[in-house]
Scaffold this motif. Structure first.
Motif, short mmCIF file in Angstrom:
data_model
loop_
_atom_site.label_atom_id
_atom_site.label_comp_id
_atom_site.label_asym_id
_atom_site.label_seq_id
_atom_site.Cartn_x
_atom_site.Cartn_y
_atom_site.Cartn_z
N PRO A 532 0.81 -1.22 0.00
CA PRO A 532 0.00 0.00 0.00
C PRO A 532 0.85 1.27 0.00
CG PRO A 532 -0.91 -1.61 1.52
CD PRO A 532 0.42 -2.15 1.07
N TRP A 533 0.27 2.33 -0.59
CA TRP A 533 0.94 3.61 -0.72
C TRP A 533 -0.11 4.71 -0.73
CZ3 TRP A 533 -0.25 6.45 -5.17
CH2 TRP A 533 -0.92 5.71 -6.18
N CYS A 534 0.36 5.94 -0.85
CA CYS A 534 -0.57 7.06 -1.00
C CYS A 534 0.15 8.27 -1.55
CB CYS A 534 -1.23 7.41 0.34
SG CYS A 534 -0.08 8.12 1.56
N TYR A 535 -0.61 9.21 -2.12
CA TYR A 535 -0.05 10.52 -2.43
C TYR A 535 0.12 11.26 -1.10
CZ TYR A 535 -1.32 9.47 -7.24
OH TYR A 535 -1.42 8.87 -8.47
N THR A 536 1.16 12.08 -0.98
CA THR A 536 1.46 12.68 0.32
C THR A 536 1.09 14.16 0.35
OG1 THR A 536 3.69 13.64 0.08
CG2 THR A 536 3.53 11.24 0.16
N THR A 537 1.02 14.70 1.58
CA THR A 537 0.75 16.14 1.75
C THR A 537 2.03 16.96 1.73
OG1 THR A 537 0.75 15.73 4.15
CG2 THR A 537 -1.40 15.79 3.04
N ASP A 538 3.14 16.29 1.44
CA ASP A 538 4.42 16.98 1.29
C ASP A 538 4.57 17.40 -0.17
OD1 ASP A 538 7.03 17.80 1.02
OD2 ASP A 538 7.92 16.07 2.04
N ARG A 539 4.69 18.68 -0.43
CA ARG A 539 4.77 19.18 -1.80
C ARG A 539 6.00 18.66 -2.55
NH1 ARG A 539 1.12 23.10 -2.89
NH2 ARG A 539 0.03 24.01 -1.10
N ASN A 540 7.02 18.26 -1.82
CA ASN A 540 8.26 17.79 -2.45
C ASN A 540 8.31 16.27 -2.64
OD1 ASN A 540 9.42 20.43 -2.47
ND2 ASN A 540 9.85 20.21 -0.27
N LYS A 542 5.73 13.39 -4.07
CA LYS A 542 4.39 13.16 -4.62
C LYS A 542 3.71 11.97 -3.97
CE LYS A 542 1.71 12.98 -8.86
NZ LYS A 542 1.66 13.23 -10.31
N TRP A 543 4.44 10.85 -3.82
CA TRP A 543 3.84 9.66 -3.22
C TRP A 543 4.90 8.85 -2.50
CZ3 TRP A 543 5.42 4.70 -4.44
CH2 TRP A 543 6.24 4.59 -5.56
N ASP A 544 4.46 7.96 -1.63
CA ASP A 544 5.39 7.09 -0.92
C ASP A 544 4.63 5.87 -0.40
OD1 ASP A 544 7.72 6.15 0.09
OD2 ASP A 544 8.06 7.77 1.52
N TYR A 545 5.41 4.83 -0.03
CA TYR A 545 4.81 3.62 0.51
C TYR A 545 4.43 3.81 1.98
CZ TYR A 545 6.55 1.22 -3.64
OH TYR A 545 6.79 0.84 -4.93
N CYS A 546 3.54 2.94 2.46
CA CYS A 546 3.14 2.93 3.86
C CYS A 546 3.67 1.68 4.54
CB CYS A 546 1.61 2.96 3.98
SG CYS A 546 0.84 4.38 3.15
N GLN A 547 3.82 1.75 5.85
CA GLN A 547 4.36 0.63 6.62
C GLN A 547 3.19 -0.18 7.18
OE1 GLN A 547 7.56 -0.31 6.44
NE2 GLN A 547 8.57 0.72 8.14
N ILE A 548 2.80 -1.24 6.47
CA ILE A 548 1.66 -2.07 6.89
C ILE A 548 2.18 -3.48 7.19
CG2 ILE A 548 -0.67 -2.85 6.33
CD1 ILE A 548 -0.42 0.16 6.25
N PRO A 549 2.00 -4.00 8.40
CA PRO A 549 2.52 -5.34 8.72
C PRO A 549 1.71 -6.44 8.04
CG PRO A 549 1.25 -4.48 10.56
CD PRO A 549 1.35 -3.36 9.57
N ASP A 550 2.33 -7.59 7.85
CA ASP A 550 1.63 -8.75 7.33
C ASP A 550 0.71 -9.33 8.40
OD1 ASP A 550 2.73 -8.79 4.75
OD2 ASP A 550 4.56 -9.71 5.51
#
Length: 774
Positions: A532-540, A542-550
């Motif tokens: 999983p990932w998302c677009y971020t609220t950081d203007r610099n 654009k997107w990054d992964y999220c840390q979701i455990p198995d």
């Protein structure tokens, strides 16, 4: 009804156009070419990017790169044959196939390969150059022939010469010469046919080849999906195991396999950059003059058959430099070797100096394996994971196949780039590796961060609370619907419906209504293998992964991760307590079933731990036809916990691909290597039955319901006292029970790997016996 047909024809037509256009390109995931000359476009689909490349006017577009999450398209004049291919997350490289082909159709006017030497070996002059030769009638230049691809010094045929591609040479005495480029329709092979990609599918004795993805009439481990780098297509002859020439399994039940009759190519074979004083990687390019083994034995001349008879001859391996008695590596061993002149020692490795600052192969025990989790970005990770997050097998760091690269042990001597272990030599965000899938250059690995491990253990202590279970993922998290809305670097996610601070059109609640994108929670709408990932609220960013455990515990996934001591029970290492929770100890004073005692959950042979479970045996069920396998029925069920957990059963008739890493455990004979009384482990690769049955190995002793595993040089093996123990193989982050320790010729002897009962041949029998005796 007609109106509906018209509406349906539009998307169908678009799909056909997309398929036709994109079929002109070879796609590689995770690849990037750094080119000074490029054009950038903002487009919504990969098809639009391909069209931009096809109509590019600023230069000849040979490839393009597309970043879907950013909707960014870059067209470039280079490809992987011209410039180095680098790693980049979530980028796909598309290369025009016509510029990758190294053969000609007809007289080769459409040849766009990279051959730049003539028949006699002279280097080609650049087409735009006037020195040492002025172009013929001043016409053969890039400007006069803009569609002939005369932008470098590659062989071309701009004037339709009947002899095929040619070039002006850099030799002042030779104005021009023809280039010897193989014909695309010519069925021939270079060297031993390792890179043969032709379509011959009949053997030299007239047998029709069995399809590689079929398991009838012959069961085998050369599975195309597991050995993508071997190009095991259809039923074409191939050479995946270093034999003298291509072969195939046959469709005749009485003939397991046969060589194919493929002529040698008349064009020159690929050139090897010879290493004369040292060896890089496995030493395949070593052409030095060392002629003694590591123990000081003299090497036998390759062309002779005394005292050792063999097929590693200069005729069978014509491109491997088998001159005199020099140490070489003609068959993909781990380092140069030779047959010896000692009748009692068939062969040994040679001690050839390693190129660069990195030390040569370790002749003693390997460094101890560490936890399969990492801290920070994993630069110091030294675990034993060899699979990517999507389950792809890692390419060896010293190998250049299928992906050429510069992340070698010589360039990064302190990064511990052993074998194909996941590492982070360049300071990326997590450990990674190049993959053995030609279409996927690299991926992050399945090792997890220490923070996740601690989170996981805390969750165990809280007895799997509902809140915890709701915030975990299965596989790549395509079905994840948890509440996490922060990236792995701690940045809040942008709402999927918002277009600020980052504009995007590909991933919205409207475009993906079934992906749970109503808020700003992390999701995986494009099935990204990294989760999983998302677009971020950081203007610099654009997107990054999220840390979701198995999520959860399951068979074959121990809570305490094993050391995975690979390659050294005899010569092995002491296991971490309870890291192989399916290991049991069977004890008896007689041969009556009621006298047997099954001990579970222990690490010591003395079995004095509080975690010990003892169960009497109710029934002993022997395998069919006196095969070396049995089932044990306990008087009462075992309690499954973090110290007692079953391994997974394999799929019916599954044959483990060669090279797969597997592990045996036991309290058996250690021959003075230490660790007596404690559970020991060792790991080694699977050897395909076809290879294991060669005369030099076990000489046709291996049956279809058995399998081989071990190091060809010896040094690690199961032994007396380990019989009946598990051979588990690691795949998709799970240990699967593929073998049961059966027999061997001695313990840990060279060329004599261990033999195991192949469990996949008995899955129907196991299931039927469980039903009958439940």
């Amino acid at each position: 009804f007609i109106h509906k047909l018209v509406l349906l024809s539009v998307p169908l037509s678009s799909l056909l156009v997309s398929a036709v256009v994109l079929d002109e390109y070879a796609k590689t995931e995770g690849a990037w070419i750094l080119s000074l000359v490029k054009r950038e476009y903002s487009v919504g689909t990969v098809l639009e990017c391909a069209i931009k490349c096809n109509i590019e006017t600023a230069f000849t577009c040979r490839s393009f790169m597309y970043i879907e999450k950013d909707q960014e398209c870059l067209t470039i004049p280079a490809n992987g044959k011209i410039e180095s291919v680098l790693r980049r997350t979530s980028t796909s490289l598309y290369e025009k196939k016509e510029y990758l082909m190294e053969c000609v159709n007809g007289i080769g006017m459409d040849y766009r390969g990279t051959k730049s030497k003539t028949n006699s070996g002279k280097t080609c002059q650049r087409w735009a150059s006037k020195y040492p030769h002025k172009p013929k009638y001043a016409l053969m230049t890039p400007s006069t022939h803009p569609k002939a691809d005369l932008e470098s010094n590659f062989c071309r045929n701009p004037d339709g010469d009947s002899k095929g591609p040619w070039c002006y040479t850099t030799d002042p005495d030779t104005r021009w010469e023809t280039c010897n480029v193989q014909n695309c329709s010519e069925e021939c092979m270079h060297c031993s046919g390792k890179n043969y990609r032709g379509k011959i599918s009949t053997t030299e004795n007239g047998y029709t080849c069995q399809h590689w993805n079929a398991q009838k009439p012959h069961n085998h481990g050369y599975i195309p999906s597991a050995l993508l780098e071997k190009y095991l297509e259809e039923n074409y002859c191939r050479n995946p195991d270093g034999d003298p020439r291509p072969w195939c399994f046959t469709t005749s039940p009485s003939k397991r396999w046969d060589f194919c009759s493929i002529p040698r190519c008349t064009s020159e074979p690929p050139r090897v950059v010879e290493e004369l004083t040292c060896a890089t990687g496995d030493g395949s390019a070593y052409r030095g003059t060392i002629g003694v083994t590591a123990s000081g034995k003299a090497c036998q001349v390759w062309a002779t058959q005394t005292p050792q008879q063999h097929n590693r001859t200069p005729d069978n391996y014509p491109c491997k430099g088998l001159e005199l008695n020099y140490c070489r590596n003609p068959d993909h061993e781990k380092m140069p070797w030779c047959f010896t002149t000692d009748p009692e020692t068939r062969w040994e490795y040679c001690k050839v100096p390693s190129c660069g600052d990195v030390p040569g192969p370790d002749y003693a025990a390997p460094p101890p394996a560490e936890e399969d989790c990492y801290v920070g970005d994993g630069t110091d990770y030294r675990g034993m994971v060899t699979e990517t997050i999507s389950g792809k097998r890692c390419q060896s760091w010293s190998s250049m196949t299928p992906h050429s690269h510069n992340k070698t042990p010589q360039v990064f001597p302190k990064a511990d780039l052993r074998r194909n272990l996941c590492r982070n030599p360049d300071g990326d965000r997590a450990p990674w590796c190049y993959t053995t899938d030609p279409s996927v250059r690299w991926e992050f690995c399945s090792a997890v961060t220490q923070q996740i491990v601690e989170y996981f253990m805390k969750a165990l202590e809280e007895m799997f609370s509902v809140d915890w279970l709701s915030d975990c993922k299965v596989g790549n998290g395509g079905t994840y619907r948890g509440p996490t809305s922060m990236t792995m670097l701690g940045v809040t996610c942008q709402s999927w419906s918002a277009q600020s601070p980052h504009q995007h059109a590909s991933f919205t609640p409207e475009s993906h209504p079934d992906k749970g994108m109503e808020s700003n929670n992390c999701r995986n709408p494009d099935n990204d293998v990294n989760g999983p990932w998302c677009y971020t609220t950081d203007r610099n960013q654009k997107w990054d992964y999220c840390q979701i455990p198995d999520s959860g515990l399951t068979c074959g996934q121990p809570v305490t991760k094993p050391r995975r001591c690979f390659g050294r029970i005899v010569g092995g290492c002491v296991s971490k307590p309870h890291s192989w929770p399916w290991q049991i100890s069977l004890r008896t004073n007689s041969k009556r079933p009621s006298a047997y005692m099954v001990v579970l959950g222990t690490h010591t042979e003395g079995a004095n731990e509080p975690s010990k479970q003892e169960r009497k045996l109710e029934k002993l069920i022997l395998g069919p036809g006196e095969t070396d396998i049995a089932l044990l029925k306990l008087e009462s069920p075992a309690i499954i916990n973090d110290k007692v957990l079953p391994a997974c059963l394999p799929e019916k008739d599954y044959v483990v691909p060669p090279g797969t890493e597997c592990y045996v455990t036991g309290w058996g004979e250690t021959q003075g290597t230490g660790g007596e009384g404690l559970l020991k482990e060792t790991g080694f690769p699977v050897i395909e039955n076809k290879v294991c049955n060669r005369p030099a190995y076990l000489n046709n002793r291996i049956k279809d319901h058995e399998m081989c595993a071990g190091n060809i040089e010896g040094g690690a093996d199961s032994c007396q006292g380990d019989s009946g123990g598990p051979l588990v193989c690691h795949a998709q982050n799970t240990f699967v029970l593929q073998g049961v320790t059966s027999w061997g010729l001695g313990c840990a002897n060279a060329m004599k790997p261990g033999v195991y009962v192949r469990v996949s041949k008995f899955t129907d029998w196991i299931n039927s016996q469980i039903k009958m005796n439940s």
